[in-house]
Design a protein around this motif. Structure first.
Motif, mmCIF file in Angstrom:
data_model
loop_
_atom_site.group_PDB
_atom_site.id
_atom_site.type_symbol
_atom_site.label_atom_id
_atom_site.label_comp_id
_atom_site.label_asym_id
_atom_site.label_seq_id
_atom_site.Cartn_x
_atom_site.Cartn_y
_atom_site.Cartn_z
ATOM 1 N N HIS A 20 -16.736 2.720 -0.428
ATOM 2 C CA HIS A 20 -16.529 2.304 -1.808
ATOM 3 C C HIS A 20 -17.866 2.269 -2.554
ATOM 4 N N TRP A 27 -13.172 -5.695 6.634
ATOM 5 C CA TRP A 27 -12.423 -4.456 6.518
ATOM 6 C C TRP A 27 -11.137 -4.550 7.318
ATOM 7 N N SER A 28 -10.047 -4.068 6.720
ATOM 8 C CA SER A 28 -8.754 -4.080 7.386
ATOM 9 C C SER A 28 -8.658 -2.915 8.365
ATOM 10 N N PHE A 68 -2.809 -1.410 -4.220
ATOM 11 C CA PHE A 68 -3.976 -2.154 -3.744
ATOM 12 C C PHE A 68 -5.156 -1.793 -4.645
ATOM 13 N N THR A 94 -6.194 4.238 4.415
ATOM 14 C CA THR A 94 -7.121 3.370 3.718
ATOM 15 C C THR A 94 -7.426 2.124 4.515
ATOM 16 N N GLN A 95 -8.632 1.658 4.331
ATOM 17 C CA GLN A 95 -9.030 0.321 4.767
ATOM 18 C C GLN A 95 -9.302 -0.479 3.511
ATOM 19 N N THR A 96 -8.668 -1.608 3.383
ATOM 20 C CA THR A 96 -8.928 -2.477 2.244
ATOM 21 C C THR A 96 -9.942 -3.537 2.644
ATOM 22 N N TYR A 97 -10.588 -4.099 1.637
ATOM 23 C CA TYR A 97 -11.649 -5.066 1.917
ATOM 24 C C TYR A 97 -11.345 -6.378 1.229
ATOM 25 N N SER A 98 -11.320 -7.446 2.022
ATOM 26 C CA SER A 98 -11.159 -8.796 1.463
ATOM 27 C C SER A 98 -12.018 -9.736 2.294
ATOM 28 N N ASP A 103 -11.952 -0.966 -4.232
ATOM 29 C CA ASP A 103 -12.504 -1.823 -3.174
ATOM 30 C C ASP A 103 -12.245 -1.288 -1.780
ATOM 31 N N SER A 104 -11.650 -0.122 -1.688
ATOM 32 C CA SER A 104 -11.206 0.372 -0.394
ATOM 33 C C SER A 104 -12.099 1.481 0.120
ATOM 34 N N VAL A 161 0.840 -1.195 0.000
ATOM 35 C CA VAL A 161 0.000 0.000 0.000
ATOM 36 C C VAL A 161 0.873 1.242 0.000
#
Lengths: 122, 113
Positions: free
Chosen positions: A53, A107-108, A27, A100-104, A31-32, A2
């Protein structure tokens, strides 16, 4: 990895406006969720606001201290988030971090840029 | 709003000794649908941005030394550095990312005794 790079900081008079940019890479930006967090000199971290997002219709939410004065937007084609700051006050002086928070699936936690200094002074 | 409170505000520990920082949230940050605590720990050195150390209360971020560990659930959390190194001098923050506003603790300044 990131990477977030803020730009647009500087000196502005009380009552003025300033727009910060945050360029993202490493990243899936679309999606973030993108946040702005600020830190006055020698003080702690203060969350400013977030833009979600596309599945959330790019929902925005703000801290009470900036509600109605600041707005966050994003351009998923340019992988960039923005913080528009209006009606600036001396107490808005701080380093502004893009994060940022990423999403998979979940949420991170937050990943951070290097920050941009904003000084509100006459 | 969820209020995060850290203790102590500052801490001095000898090199090689254990350092413990506590964090308490005013309401649970445990998300029942996935049984995960939305609690993170960050390290901030002077002139640098915060660095993610621990997420979901106890999962170490990639590249973080294993002397850093997180524990706790619900409303009470702890960051432990098992053997303090000189490069660990920093301010440490806990944060809940359960719900907006995404609040931080006031920070704990860690120094060498």
């Amino acid at each position: 990895e990131v990477q977030l790079v803020e730009s647009g900081g500087g000196l502005v008079q009380p009552g003025g406006s300033l727009k910060l940019s945050c360029s993202a890479s490493g990243f899936r930006f679309s999606d973030s969720a993108m946040h702005w967090v600020r830190q006055a000199s020698g003080k702690g971290l203060e969350w400013v606001g977030r833009i979600g997002h596309k599945p959330s219709d790019y929902e925005t939410v703000y801290a009470a201290s900036v509600q109605g004065r600041f707005s966050i937007s994003r351009d998923d084609l340019e992988n960039t988030a923005y913080l528009q700051m209006n009606s600036l006050r001396k107490e808005d002086t701080a380093v502004y971090y893009c994060s940022t928070q990423t999403y998979s699936g979940f949420w991170s936690a937050f990943y951070w840029g290097q920050g941009a200094q904003v000084i509100v002074s006459s | 709003d969820i209020v995060m409170a850290q203790s102590p505000d500052s801490l001095a520990v000898s090199l090689g000794e254990r350092a413990t920082i506590n964090c308490k949230s005013s309401q649970s940050v445990l998300y029942s649908s996935n049984n995960r605590d939305y609690l993170a720990w960050y390290q901030q050195k002077p002139g640098q941005p915060p660095r993610l150390l621990i997420y979901w209360a106890s999962t170490r971020e990639s590249g973080v030394p294993d002397r850093f560990s997180g524990s706790g659930s619900g409303t009470d959390f702890t960051l432990t550095i098992s053997s303090l190194q000189a490069e660990d001098v920093a301010v440490y923050y806990c944060q809940q990312y359960y719900t907006a506003p995404y609040s931080f603790g006031q920070g704990t300044k860690l120094e060498i005794k």
